[in-house]
Design a protein around this motif. Sequence first.
Motif, PDB file in Angstrom:
ATOM      1  N   GLN A 103      68.499  70.544   7.697  1.00 45.14           N
ATOM      2  CA  GLN A 103      69.787  70.882   8.313  1.00 45.14           C
ATOM      3  C   GLN A 103      70.469  69.636   8.870  1.00 45.14           C
ATOM      4  O   GLN A 103      71.671  69.428   8.667  1.00 45.14           O
ATOM      5  CB  GLN A 103      69.589  71.915   9.422  1.00 45.14           C
ATOM      6  CG  GLN A 103      70.897  72.395  10.026  1.00 45.14           C
ATOM      7  CD  GLN A 103      70.707  73.235  11.269  1.00 45.14           C
ATOM      8  OE1 GLN A 103      70.096  72.805  12.236  1.00 45.14           O
ATOM      9  NE2 GLN A 103      71.245  74.448  11.250  1.00 45.14           N
ATOM     10  N   MET A 104      69.691  68.800   9.553  1.00 41.43           N
ATOM     11  CA  MET A 104      70.216  67.563  10.108  1.00 41.43           C
ATOM     12  C   MET A 104      70.846  66.707   9.010  1.00 41.43           C
ATOM     13  O   MET A 104      71.963  66.186   9.166  1.00 41.43           O
ATOM     14  CB  MET A 104      69.088  66.790  10.797  1.00 41.43           C
ATOM     15  CG  MET A 104      69.489  65.455  11.373  1.00 41.43           C
ATOM     16  SD  MET A 104      68.049  64.562  12.045  1.00 41.43           S
ATOM     17  CE  MET A 104      67.355  63.902  10.526  1.00 41.43           C
ATOM     18  N   TYR A 105      70.144  66.575   7.881  1.00 41.38           N
ATOM     19  CA  TYR A 105      70.626  65.741   6.780  1.00 41.38           C
ATOM     20  C   TYR A 105      71.923  66.281   6.200  1.00 41.38           C
ATOM     21  O   TYR A 105      72.903  65.535   6.016  1.00 41.38           O
ATOM     22  CB  TYR A 105      69.560  65.663   5.683  1.00 41.38           C
ATOM     23  CG  TYR A 105      70.043  65.008   4.415  1.00 41.38           C
ATOM     24  CD1 TYR A 105      70.242  63.632   4.351  1.00 41.38           C
ATOM     25  CD2 TYR A 105      70.317  65.772   3.285  1.00 41.38           C
ATOM     26  CE1 TYR A 105      70.691  63.026   3.191  1.00 41.38           C
ATOM     27  CE2 TYR A 105      70.766  65.178   2.118  1.00 41.38           C
ATOM     28  CZ  TYR A 105      70.949  63.803   2.069  1.00 41.38           C
ATOM     29  OH  TYR A 105      71.405  63.215   0.916  1.00 41.38           O
ATOM     30  N   PHE A 106      71.961  67.595   5.935  1.00 44.48           N
ATOM     31  CA  PHE A 106      73.131  68.146   5.259  1.00 44.48           C
ATOM     32  C   PHE A 106      74.359  68.164   6.160  1.00 44.48           C
ATOM     33  O   PHE A 106      75.479  67.925   5.686  1.00 44.48           O
ATOM     34  CB  PHE A 106      72.829  69.542   4.716  1.00 44.48           C
ATOM     35  CG  PHE A 106      72.086  69.524   3.416  1.00 44.48           C
ATOM     36  CD1 PHE A 106      72.654  68.959   2.283  1.00 44.48           C
ATOM     37  CD2 PHE A 106      70.813  70.049   3.312  1.00 44.48           C
ATOM     38  CE1 PHE A 106      71.980  68.914   1.072  1.00 44.48           C
ATOM     39  CE2 PHE A 106      70.120  70.017   2.116  1.00 44.48           C
ATOM     40  CZ  PHE A 106      70.702  69.448   0.994  1.00 44.48           C
ATOM     41  N   ILE A 107      74.187  68.438   7.455  1.00 43.56           N
ATOM     42  CA  ILE A 107      75.339  68.393   8.361  1.00 43.56           C
ATOM     43  C   ILE A 107      75.939  66.993   8.368  1.00 43.56           C
ATOM     44  O   ILE A 107      77.162  66.815   8.260  1.00 43.56           O
ATOM     45  CB  ILE A 107      74.927  68.827   9.780  1.00 43.56           C
ATOM     46  CG1 ILE A 107      74.626  70.332   9.808  1.00 43.56           C
ATOM     47  CG2 ILE A 107      76.034  68.496  10.787  1.00 43.56           C
ATOM     48  CD1 ILE A 107      74.055  70.812  11.127  1.00 43.56           C
ATOM     49  N   GLN A 108      75.085  65.966   8.498  1.00 43.87           N
ATOM     50  CA  GLN A 108      75.573  64.595   8.509  1.00 43.87           C
ATOM     51  C   GLN A 108      76.167  64.216   7.159  1.00 43.87           C
ATOM     52  O   GLN A 108      77.212  63.548   7.085  1.00 43.87           O
ATOM     53  CB  GLN A 108      74.430  63.647   8.870  1.00 43.87           C
ATOM     54  CG  GLN A 108      73.909  63.813  10.283  1.00 43.87           C
ATOM     55  CD  GLN A 108      72.709  62.915  10.559  1.00 43.87           C
ATOM     56  OE1 GLN A 108      71.969  62.540   9.648  1.00 43.87           O
ATOM     57  NE2 GLN A 108      72.508  62.583  11.818  1.00 43.87           N
ATOM     58  N   CYS A 109      75.519  64.649   6.084  1.00 39.44           N
ATOM     59  CA  CYS A 109      75.956  64.295   4.733  1.00 39.44           C
ATOM     60  C   CYS A 109      77.338  64.873   4.436  1.00 39.44           C
ATOM     61  O   CYS A 109      78.234  64.169   3.953  1.00 39.44           O
ATOM     62  CB  CYS A 109      74.930  64.817   3.731  1.00 39.44           C
ATOM     63  SG  CYS A 109      75.132  64.171   2.066  1.00 39.44           S
ATOM     64  N   PHE A 110      77.540  66.147   4.747  1.00 35.85           N
ATOM     65  CA  PHE A 110      78.835  66.774   4.478  1.00 35.85           C
ATOM     66  C   PHE A 110      79.925  66.200   5.379  1.00 35.85           C
ATOM     67  O   PHE A 110      81.091  66.127   4.979  1.00 35.85           O
ATOM     68  CB  PHE A 110      78.740  68.291   4.641  1.00 35.85           C
ATOM     69  CG  PHE A 110      77.867  68.959   3.615  1.00 35.85           C
ATOM     70  CD1 PHE A 110      77.985  68.631   2.275  1.00 35.85           C
ATOM     71  CD2 PHE A 110      76.917  69.896   3.983  1.00 35.85           C
ATOM     72  CE1 PHE A 110      77.172  69.231   1.309  1.00 35.85           C
ATOM     73  CE2 PHE A 110      76.106  70.500   3.042  1.00 35.85           C
ATOM     74  CZ  PHE A 110      76.230  70.172   1.698  1.00 35.85           C
ATOM     75  N   SER A 111      79.559  65.791   6.580  1.00 36.41           N
ATOM     76  CA  SER A 111      80.528  65.143   7.465  1.00 36.41           C
ATOM     77  C   SER A 111      81.015  63.829   6.868  1.00 36.41           C
ATOM     78  O   SER A 111      82.220  63.538   6.869  1.00 36.41           O
ATOM     79  CB  SER A 111      79.897  64.909   8.840  1.00 36.41           C
ATOM     80  OG  SER A 111      80.785  64.227   9.687  1.00 36.41           O
ATOM     81  N   VAL A 112      80.095  63.022   6.335  1.00 35.07           N
ATOM     82  CA  VAL A 112      80.473  61.754   5.707  1.00 35.07           C
ATOM     83  C   VAL A 112      81.274  62.008   4.425  1.00 35.07           C
ATOM     84  O   VAL A 112      82.217  61.277   4.115  1.00 35.07           O
ATOM     85  CB  VAL A 112      79.216  60.901   5.431  1.00 35.07           C
ATOM     86  CG1 VAL A 112      79.560  59.666   4.596  1.00 35.07           C
ATOM     87  CG2 VAL A 112      78.569  60.474   6.745  1.00 35.07           C
ATOM     88  N   MET A 113      80.915  63.059   3.682  1.00 31.46           N
ATOM     89  CA  MET A 113      81.700  63.414   2.496  1.00 31.46           C
ATOM     90  C   MET A 113      83.137  63.743   2.872  1.00 31.46           C
ATOM     91  O   MET A 113      84.086  63.296   2.213  1.00 31.46           O
ATOM     92  CB  MET A 113      81.073  64.618   1.784  1.00 31.46           C
ATOM     93  CG  MET A 113      79.849  64.319   0.982  1.00 31.46           C
ATOM     94  SD  MET A 113      79.307  65.811   0.113  1.00 31.46           S
ATOM     95  CE  MET A 113      77.602  65.369  -0.256  1.00 31.46           C
ATOM     96  N   ALA A 114      83.306  64.542   3.930  1.00 32.57           N
ATOM     97  CA  ALA A 114      84.660  64.914   4.362  1.00 32.57           C
ATOM     98  C   ALA A 114      85.466  63.680   4.737  1.00 32.57           C
ATOM     99  O   ALA A 114      86.654  63.567   4.401  1.00 32.57           O
ATOM    100  CB  ALA A 114      84.579  65.874   5.549  1.00 32.57           C
ATOM    101  N   SER A 115      84.822  62.733   5.402  1.00 32.40           N
ATOM    102  CA  SER A 115      85.490  61.490   5.761  1.00 32.40           C
ATOM    103  C   SER A 115      85.935  60.733   4.512  1.00 32.40           C
ATOM    104  O   SER A 115      87.062  60.233   4.432  1.00 32.40           O
ATOM    105  CB  SER A 115      84.545  60.626   6.614  1.00 32.40           C
ATOM    106  OG  SER A 115      85.132  59.390   6.934  1.00 32.40           O
ATOM    107  N   GLY A 116      85.066  60.652   3.522  1.00 35.02           N
ATOM    108  CA  GLY A 116      85.412  59.962   2.281  1.00 35.02           C
ATOM    109  C   GLY A 116      86.536  60.647   1.526  1.00 35.02           C
ATOM    110  O   GLY A 116      87.405  59.984   0.931  1.00 35.02           O
ATOM    111  N   ILE A 117      86.555  61.984   1.551  1.00 33.90           N
ATOM    112  CA  ILE A 117      87.626  62.721   0.874  1.00 33.90           C
ATOM    113  C   ILE A 117      88.969  62.468   1.559  1.00 33.90           C
ATOM    114  O   ILE A 117      90.011  62.347   0.895  1.00 33.90           O
ATOM    115  CB  ILE A 117      87.301  64.223   0.836  1.00 33.90           C
ATOM    116  CG1 ILE A 117      86.081  64.462  -0.069  1.00 33.90           C
ATOM    117  CG2 ILE A 117      88.490  65.027   0.324  1.00 33.90           C
ATOM    118  CD1 ILE A 117      85.485  65.853   0.063  1.00 33.90           C
ATOM    119  N   LEU A 118      88.958  62.358   2.889  1.00 33.33           N
ATOM    120  CA  LEU A 118      90.200  62.049   3.603  1.00 33.33           C
ATOM    121  C   LEU A 118      90.725  60.668   3.217  1.00 33.33           C
ATOM    122  O   LEU A 118      91.943  60.459   3.116  1.00 33.33           O
ATOM    123  CB  LEU A 118      89.968  62.124   5.110  1.00 33.33           C
ATOM    124  CG  LEU A 118      89.754  63.535   5.671  1.00 33.33           C
ATOM    125  CD1 LEU A 118      89.402  63.471   7.148  1.00 33.33           C
ATOM    126  CD2 LEU A 118      90.986  64.405   5.463  1.00 33.33           C
TER     127      LEU A 118
END
Length: 315
Positions: A103-118
Amino acid sequence: MSDSNTTDFTNPSTFILLGIPGLEAAHVWISIPFCTIYAIAIFGNFTILFIVKMEQSLHEPMYYFLCMLAITDLLMSTSAIPKMLNIFWFNSRDIDFSACLTQMYFIQCFSVMASGILVAMAFDRYVAICHPLRHSIILRNSVVAKIGLVVVLRAGMLLMPNPILASQWPYCRTNIIPHSYCDGIAVVKLACADIRISSYYGLFLAFSVSGVDIFLITMSYIQILRAIFSLPTKDTQLKVFRTCGSHLFVFLVFFIPSFFSILTHRFGQNVPLHFHILIANLYLLVPPMLNPIIYVVSTKQFRNRLFRLFTHKGT
């Protein structure tokens, strides 16, 4: 609670999530707005995906990136909210050690993905406004797909050391996490070892990833604003600014609570714990809810398609 929660052990089989410490009596009441926001986020983001798929005029890079953001928002919030609601409703606080790290990994991973998409969306707006004649050449569908792949790979590889490092530390003090989900910093702080590697790597990610992304978005918008202010009439300036204003607002909604959460975790010793955890929870809830609302309100094609859907059903 058994003694194993506070006595000597290494790599416990489970962690205990407390929810929001200090507000346990209000968990059921807190769950009502949380569940409502989560439901709106699910409905809104699936609506974005459906409309983009059905509306041929939206088959453009900007809306492909928006679909990527919608999927990422859904995955990020779903990584945390169902377990959080289980804690609030059923007092189901146990979480398996490996599930916690996942859970820790995926929350952080999707957060960084969202940043990259922005960042990708800011680049799209820069090309569309500053180089409109070359937009379709620069951002072909194949290029959009490659940008999406880079965003996913960047997040996946940069965040992989976090759960690997966390799995190596001995946890001999307690397995009680004073949080409503397995936040990376909250988990690592439980280790009874020198965790400076994890701490420094977390700071590196916070400033190199978020810092670089914010710099790139800022530079894009400086160029965009220069191009807007060079347009001949105020009406034209306002019309062009509206095309990127929604993205700018989404950018602020995402990064302000993100940085506030990171900084209070590391430097906000005087911030009440329950307040910090509420902010961290809202960071996972509010952007996924607001993003589709912002784009539906600001984009004529979305509004028209929704209007046709509802009027068609009503006839």
